[in-house]
Motif scaffolding. Sequence first.
Motif, mmCIF file in Angstrom:
data_model
loop_
_atom_site.group_PDB
_atom_site.id
_atom_site.type_symbol
_atom_site.label_atom_id
_atom_site.label_comp_id
_atom_site.label_asym_id
_atom_site.label_seq_id
_atom_site.Cartn_x
_atom_site.Cartn_y
_atom_site.Cartn_z
ATOM 1 N N ALA A 17 78.079 35.463 31.630
ATOM 2 C CA ALA A 17 78.097 34.109 32.200
ATOM 3 C C ALA A 17 78.950 34.076 33.464
ATOM 4 C CB ALA A 17 78.633 33.117 31.169
ATOM 5 N N GLU A 18 80.032 34.869 33.486
ATOM 6 C CA GLU A 18 80.908 34.894 34.672
ATOM 7 C C GLU A 18 80.283 35.664 35.822
ATOM 8 O OE1 GLU A 18 84.568 36.642 33.394
ATOM 9 O OE2 GLU A 18 85.078 34.969 32.094
ATOM 10 N N THR A 19 79.716 36.859 35.524
ATOM 11 C CA THR A 19 79.239 37.741 36.595
ATOM 12 C C THR A 19 77.768 37.585 36.888
ATOM 13 O OG1 THR A 19 78.765 39.531 35.044
ATOM 14 C CG2 THR A 19 80.973 39.483 36.014
ATOM 15 N N GLY A 20 76.978 37.284 35.881
ATOM 16 C CA GLY A 20 75.532 37.178 36.065
ATOM 17 C C GLY A 20 74.859 38.535 36.221
ATOM 18 N N SER A 21 75.558 39.604 35.916
ATOM 19 C CA SER A 21 75.018 40.946 36.126
ATOM 20 C C SER A 21 75.243 41.808 34.875
ATOM 21 C CB SER A 21 75.706 41.602 37.330
ATOM 22 O OG SER A 21 75.434 42.982 37.363
ATOM 23 N N ILE A 22 74.170 42.430 34.418
ATOM 24 C CA ILE A 22 74.279 43.324 33.255
ATOM 25 C C ILE A 22 75.094 44.566 33.629
ATOM 26 C CG2 ILE A 22 72.936 44.836 31.742
ATOM 27 C CD1 ILE A 22 70.790 42.691 31.669
ATOM 28 N N ARG A 23 74.893 45.052 34.861
ATOM 29 C CA ARG A 23 75.639 46.240 35.286
ATOM 30 C C ARG A 23 77.140 45.969 35.358
ATOM 31 N NH1 ARG A 23 72.088 49.503 39.767
ATOM 32 N NH2 ARG A 23 70.313 49.832 38.392
ATOM 33 N N ALA A 24 77.518 44.794 35.802
ATOM 34 C CA ALA A 24 78.947 44.461 35.870
ATOM 35 C C ALA A 24 79.541 44.398 34.467
ATOM 36 C CB ALA A 24 79.144 43.141 36.599
ATOM 37 N N VAL A 25 78.787 43.846 33.521
ATOM 38 C CA VAL A 25 79.250 43.791 32.131
ATOM 39 C C VAL A 25 79.396 45.209 31.591
ATOM 40 C CG1 VAL A 25 78.665 43.015 29.805
ATOM 41 C CG2 VAL A 25 78.206 41.527 31.754
ATOM 42 N N ARG A 26 78.411 46.071 31.899
ATOM 43 C CA ARG A 26 78.462 47.456 31.425
ATOM 44 C C ARG A 26 79.692 48.174 31.957
ATOM 45 N NH1 ARG A 26 77.593 52.287 33.326
ATOM 46 N NH2 ARG A 26 76.787 51.524 35.284
ATOM 47 N N ARG A 27 80.019 47.955 33.235
ATOM 48 C CA ARG A 27 81.184 48.614 33.825
ATOM 49 C C ARG A 27 82.478 48.157 33.163
ATOM 50 N NH1 ARG A 27 80.073 46.735 38.934
ATOM 51 N NH2 ARG A 27 77.948 47.385 39.246
ATOM 52 N N LYS A 28 82.570 46.864 32.823
ATOM 53 C CA LYS A 28 83.806 46.337 32.236
ATOM 54 C C LYS A 28 83.949 46.705 30.770
ATOM 55 C CE LYS A 28 84.728 42.647 35.409
ATOM 56 N NZ LYS A 28 85.251 41.318 35.573
ATOM 57 N N ILE A 29 82.855 46.668 30.035
ATOM 58 C CA ILE A 29 82.936 46.919 28.590
ATOM 59 C C ILE A 29 82.709 48.390 28.264
ATOM 60 C CG2 ILE A 29 81.863 46.412 26.370
ATOM 61 C CD1 ILE A 29 81.469 43.623 27.244
ATOM 62 N N GLY A 30 81.784 49.034 28.959
ATOM 63 C CA GLY A 30 81.535 50.447 28.714
ATOM 64 C C GLY A 30 80.429 50.714 27.712
ATOM 65 N N CYS A 31 79.644 49.692 27.360
ATOM 66 C CA CYS A 31 78.527 49.929 26.443
ATOM 67 C C CYS A 31 77.236 50.010 27.259
ATOM 68 C CB CYS A 31 78.451 48.853 25.368
ATOM 69 S SG CYS A 31 78.348 47.196 26.015
ATOM 70 N N SER A 32 76.152 50.340 26.611
ATOM 71 C CA SER A 32 74.892 50.561 27.322
ATOM 72 C C SER A 32 74.252 49.237 27.759
ATOM 73 C CB SER A 32 73.920 51.330 26.439
ATOM 74 O OG SER A 32 73.477 50.505 25.386
ATOM 75 N N ARG A 33 73.437 49.339 28.814
ATOM 76 C CA ARG A 33 72.716 48.158 29.299
ATOM 77 C C ARG A 33 71.716 47.683 28.254
ATOM 78 N NH1 ARG A 33 70.620 50.021 35.037
ATOM 79 N NH2 ARG A 33 70.314 51.904 33.851
ATOM 80 N N LYS A 34 71.173 48.623 27.501
ATOM 81 C CA LYS A 34 70.207 48.270 26.462
ATOM 82 C C LYS A 34 70.860 47.384 25.399
ATOM 83 C CE LYS A 34 66.867 50.657 23.545
ATOM 84 N NZ LYS A 34 66.385 51.967 23.125
#
Length: 168
Positions: A17-34
Amino acid sequence: MSDKQRRRNERIRKLYAETGSIRAVRRKIGCSRKLIRKVLRGDTAPAPRKPRPSKLDPFKPHLRRLILDDGLTAVLACEELQSMGFTGKYTIVREYVRTFRPSPARAPTDRVEHPPGAEGQVDWSPYRVTLGGDLADVHCFSLVLPFSRWMWIRFALDERLETLTRLH
């Protein structure tokens, strides 16, 4: 779903909700985009299955006793269990035995040292070759010095003692 998974999913939704980007979430959390896509779609993980009962379950205490106390092999233990009413096969017994029987320790091999010039290894090997249009048996004399691994070979028409001493 466990509490840990629920917190992770909430964090994924909040970051998205903050970033609007799956890749940004992946970079911060470290889990897969899937995984992130599944959480955002609302897919829930299936409930873990209960393990099926095994044919071996009622016989496991007997099997442990046969292997550890009586020192039987898995094959003999399987035969013993089958005489007690076990209807399974050897494979399930072998797989269970591997979980608790200690693996045998391998004995280390000794390295054989050869001092220079102390010994040589000799061998004869027969060959069939064409000499002058005719098939003939020839014998290869090989001498290997183990220290240097130097090899010397010669061919002879026989393996008599006179030939052996001459080639030495």
